[in-house]
Design a protein around this motif. Sequence first.
Motif, PDB file in Angstrom:
ATOM      1  N   GLY A   1       0.804  -1.223   0.000  1.00 15.95           N
ATOM      2  CA  GLY A   1       0.000   0.000   0.000  1.00 15.95           C
ATOM      3  C   GLY A   1       0.833   1.267   0.000  1.00 15.95           C
ATOM      4  N   ALA A   2       2.150   1.157  -0.210  1.00 12.73           N
ATOM      5  CA  ALA A   2       3.042   2.322  -0.251  1.00 12.73           C
ATOM      6  C   ALA A   2       4.176   1.996  -1.202  1.00 12.73           C
ATOM      7  N   PRO A   3       4.804   3.013  -1.793  1.00 13.79           N
ATOM      8  CA  PRO A   3       5.911   2.745  -2.717  1.00 13.79           C
ATOM      9  C   PRO A   3       7.064   2.026  -1.999  1.00 13.79           C
ATOM     10  N   ILE A   4       7.667   1.062  -2.716  1.00 11.81           N
ATOM     11  CA  ILE A   4       8.735   0.218  -2.161  1.00 11.81           C
ATOM     12  C   ILE A   4      10.075   0.741  -2.644  1.00 11.81           C
ATOM     13  N   ALA A   5      11.027   0.868  -1.716  1.00 10.64           N
ATOM     14  CA  ALA A   5      12.377   1.304  -2.072  1.00 10.64           C
ATOM     15  C   ALA A   5      13.287   0.116  -2.329  1.00 10.64           C
ATOM     16  N   ARG A   6      13.354  -0.833  -1.386  1.00 11.61           N
ATOM     17  CA  ARG A   6      14.174  -2.030  -1.580  1.00 11.61           C
ATOM     18  C   ARG A   6      13.672  -3.138  -0.646  1.00 11.61           C
ATOM     19  N   VAL A   7      14.137  -4.411  -0.962  1.00  3.09           N
ATOM     20  CA  VAL A   7      13.704  -5.612  -0.236  1.00  3.09           C
ATOM     21  C   VAL A   7      14.938  -6.443   0.092  1.00  3.09           C
ATOM     22  N   SER A   8      14.940  -7.043   1.290  1.00  2.38           N
ATOM     23  CA  SER A   8      16.049  -7.909   1.706  1.00  2.38           C
ATOM     24  C   SER A   8      15.484  -9.124   2.442  1.00  2.38           C
TER      25      SER A   8
ATOM     26  N   MET B   1      11.938 -11.167   6.192  1.00  2.00           N
ATOM     27  CA  MET B   1      11.978 -10.299   5.005  1.00  2.00           C
ATOM     28  C   MET B   1      11.766  -8.857   5.460  1.00  2.00           C
ATOM     29  N   PHE B   2      12.681  -7.985   5.044  1.00  2.00           N
ATOM     30  CA  PHE B   2      12.628  -6.562   5.384  1.00  2.00           C
ATOM     31  C   PHE B   2      12.305  -5.760   4.120  1.00  2.00           C
ATOM     32  N   VAL B   3      11.352  -4.854   4.245  1.00  2.00           N
ATOM     33  CA  VAL B   3      10.918  -4.015   3.118  1.00  2.00           C
ATOM     34  C   VAL B   3      11.023  -2.553   3.561  1.00  2.00           C
ATOM     35  N   TRP B   4      11.769  -1.769   2.778  1.00  2.00           N
ATOM     36  CA  TRP B   4      11.903  -0.328   3.046  1.00  2.00           C
ATOM     37  C   TRP B   4      10.998   0.449   2.086  1.00  2.00           C
ATOM     38  N   GLU B   5      10.184   1.308   2.651  1.00  2.00           N
ATOM     39  CA  GLU B   5       9.353   2.185   1.829  1.00  2.00           C
ATOM     40  C   GLU B   5      10.136   3.471   1.501  1.00  2.00           C
ATOM     41  N   ARG B   6       9.626   4.204   0.534  1.00  2.00           N
ATOM     42  CA  ARG B   6      10.343   5.405   0.085  1.00  2.00           C
ATOM     43  C   ARG B   6      10.290   6.518   1.123  1.00  2.00           C
ATOM     44  N   ASN B   7       9.317   6.490   1.973  1.00  2.00           N
ATOM     45  CA  ASN B   7       9.249   7.510   3.007  1.00  2.00           C
ATOM     46  C   ASN B   7      10.118   7.159   4.216  1.00  2.00           C
ATOM     47  N   GLY B   8      10.912   6.083   4.136  1.00  2.00           N
ATOM     48  CA  GLY B   8      11.816   5.691   5.205  1.00  2.00           C
ATOM     49  C   GLY B   8      11.254   4.691   6.178  1.00  2.00           C
ATOM     50  N   THR B   9      10.004   4.279   6.024  1.00  2.00           N
ATOM     51  CA  THR B   9       9.408   3.297   6.939  1.00  2.00           C
ATOM     52  C   THR B   9       9.953   1.892   6.630  1.00  2.00           C
ATOM     53  N   LEU B  10      10.299   1.147   7.678  1.00  2.00           N
ATOM     54  CA  LEU B  10      10.821  -0.220   7.548  1.00  2.00           C
ATOM     55  C   LEU B  10       9.764  -1.204   8.036  1.00  2.00           C
ATOM     56  N   ARG B  11       9.463  -2.159   7.202  1.00  2.00           N
ATOM     57  CA  ARG B  11       8.511  -3.207   7.557  1.00  2.00           C
ATOM     58  C   ARG B  11       9.213  -4.574   7.563  1.00  2.00           C
ATOM     59  N   GLN B  12       8.851  -5.379   8.554  1.00  2.00           N
ATOM     60  CA  GLN B  12       9.443  -6.723   8.697  1.00  2.00           C
ATOM     61  C   GLN B  12       8.344  -7.772   8.585  1.00  2.00           C
ATOM     62  N   PHE B  13       8.628  -8.818   7.787  1.00  2.00           N
ATOM     63  CA  PHE B  13       7.701  -9.934   7.583  1.00  2.00           C
ATOM     64  C   PHE B  13       8.406 -11.249   7.936  1.00  2.00           C
ATOM     65  N   GLU B  14       7.642 -12.163   8.424  1.00  2.00           N
ATOM     66  CA  GLU B  14       8.144 -13.531   8.696  1.00  2.00           C
ATOM     67  C   GLU B  14       7.615 -14.452   7.596  1.00  2.00           C
ATOM     68  N   VAL B  15       8.525 -14.984   6.794  1.00  2.00           N
ATOM     69  CA  VAL B  15       8.162 -15.845   5.670  1.00  2.00           C
ATOM     70  C   VAL B  15       8.309 -17.301   6.118  1.00  2.00           C
ATOM     71  N   VAL B  16       7.213 -18.028   6.106  1.00  2.00           N
ATOM     72  CA  VAL B  16       7.185 -19.439   6.515  1.00  2.00           C
ATOM     73  C   VAL B  16       6.861 -20.275   5.283  1.00  2.00           C
ATOM     74  N   VAL B  17       7.813 -21.119   4.894  1.00  2.00           N
ATOM     75  CA  VAL B  17       7.644 -21.990   3.730  1.00  2.00           C
ATOM     76  C   VAL B  17       7.458 -23.423   4.235  1.00  2.00           C
ATOM     77  N   GLN B  18       6.373 -24.050   3.868  1.00  2.00           N
ATOM     78  CA  GLN B  18       6.067 -25.412   4.274  1.00  2.00           C
ATOM     79  C   GLN B  18       5.806 -26.274   3.051  1.00  2.00           C
ATOM     80  N   ARG B  19       5.820 -27.591   3.307  1.00  2.00           N
ATOM     81  CA  ARG B  19       5.523 -28.522   2.225  1.00  2.00           C
ATOM     82  C   ARG B  19       4.007 -28.615   2.055  1.00  2.00           C
ATOM     83  N   ASP B  20       3.613 -28.871   0.840  1.00  2.00           N
ATOM     84  CA  ASP B  20       2.201 -29.062   0.545  1.00  2.00           C
ATOM     85  C   ASP B  20       1.865 -30.525   0.823  1.00  2.00           C
TER      86      ASP B  20
END
Length: 680
Positions: A46-53, A82-101
């Motif tokens: 919902g906001a412009p993305i600057a970079r992802v790590s 997963m860390f996502v930086w928005e263009r306004n300087g806000t940093l968002r952190q996500f937890e990515v959980v990968v499981q088997r189907d």
Amino acid sequence: MRITGRAVRTFFILLIAVAAPGVIFADDTTPSVRLTVGKSAVVDLGAPIARVSLTSSDIADAMVTTSQQLLVNGKLPGTISMFVWERNGTLRQFEVVVQRDLNLLNEQIHRLFPGESIDAQSNGKSIVLSGQVSTKDVAEKARTVSAGYVDKADDVVNLLKVQDPTTANQVLLRVRFAEVSRSAVTELGASIFTSPTGINNTIGRVTTGQFQAPGFDGISYTKQSSSFGSSVASADGKFTFSDFLNFFLFSEKYDLGVVVKALQTRGLFQSLAEPNLVAESGKEASFLAGGEFPVPIAQGTGGNVAISVSYKEFGVRLNFTPVIAGDRVHLKVRPEVSTLDFANGVLLQGFRIPALSTRRTETELELIDGQTFAIAGLLNNSMNTTMQKIPGIGDIPILGVLFKSKAAQKDQTELVVMITPQILQRNSTGVTSTLPRTPEQFLAPMPQEKTVNPLAPAFTPQRPSFSNPSPSSSAANPVKATENSNPKEKQAPAKKAASNAPEASPTAAAAAVSALTPASHAPVVVAAPAPAPAPGAAPAPPADAAALAPASQTATAMAMQPSSSVHPMTADEKKAFVRARAEQEAAQKAEGEAKAKQEEAMRRAAKAQAEQQKADAEHQAKLAKEKEKEDHEKAKVAAAEAKRQAEIQKNHQKALDEAAAKAKEAQAKYEALAAKGQKQ
């Protein structure tokens, strides 16, 4: 404390803002993105993305598709950040959980194993199977199916529980190996020879060479003259025998002899093995009754050759795998019988390596409980015949038998295998619940009079001993010594008696001791210093006289002493004496009962030993009777066999006599014809 904590938290937030003025966290909560391996998910910020790590690109990767959306791809099972930086300087952190189907796996398990409660869950790189199954075989098969959804079979964690089986899942296999080997050898041959001096100065020998014939040694002779054909004046020599064979005949009158080889051999070998094996349904069991023989193996090349030894198995072997299906048993059996064959072995650098003669079969079949099937027809027949004869004369009818030899050997081996499966119920005792009886007793029981009681346990508290009291001791001391036989129960009453008892003189204490001592021991009296006699009173007897007097007299004298020198017994002392006497009588009674029980046990043991000896004697007599009967049967069979052999020898001798008569007749005709030719 709350104000201080808030102040510290505010200070750290300001510090982070100063250090990185362009970084602002959105909130304290960490959202999670859940994926399955091989699938993707779109995250809309919902906001412009600057970079992802991402912390690990092996688990998942992310790609910016639009200015406000991310495409996250799941690669391997695991959890990363997963860390996502928005263009306004806000940093968002996500937890990515990968499981088997595992939906497909659960559907496949429920379809393959209907009625089983099996659930597959993902745990990192592993798959966890949980639930309850009916048999171990179902759990193992479910684990095998799940192994196809992981990289390695070890990544499947099997937590399945097996229900308590209501039906049997074990099989008892009764196997019988019966091997019968027969052999027959027939040898027949003859050799004719003259004496070492010959017949009319002529030495001769006729043999086929198959069997050893007599030879000549030390032959010497002298002639009347040196001319050709002159008569022999004297001759000398001797025989050499390596084997007289079966029949030897020599006529010194005619200087002619014969040796005959006529032998028949019959052999019989029987081998029987009856292994009984119990195996779980679906599991393999094996049996081997035999041994191992060493086989040298050369290792290395050139001059660095080393000999190592490995061992090969031989004997009676059985491998089988049962599978129970209701009241039927599906069997996969592989019986094998092998023996050492030294005749076909090889000799390698001094090592004699035998060959193996093997009979083996393998089959799969299905039987009902208790049904028997047999594997027969494993036959091995061999025949070896050798005949040697002298050309020409050996082909003459009847007479040619004397100029030929024959050896024949026949071997026949037959193997029969009978297998009977039996389904063992849950309460079954198996093959048998008793041990086999032994032919003789291992060790005779030890007689009771030659045994002793075991030693007392170590560190056992000893019984307190009674010591002569001092003048200052109380009269209750003997009571305390008597009651200390059971310290836990009598310690308190003894202390109470000691506290309530008045002071007693040494003479009274000695009297108490004498009352507690058996009559076989002389009492010891400790006399106190006699007080001054009262006016008009009789003087007291000396202490030595009281000590040397008999026990009865001493007790009487002590009882008759004036009250000034002997203190009367208190009520507690009397109770203690009565109690001690009762305990002594109870101990004697218990000792008598124990002795009676011991004698009764010895009498019963002697009776049991006599009955056992009688039973052993009856058993030995029965065995002797059976052996005598068996020996009689063997003697009867041997007599019949001897009679048959005598009849065969008689017929054979008759045939030889007839052949010799015909040979003599032919020789006479030949000599007549020769004489007739000379006359002409």
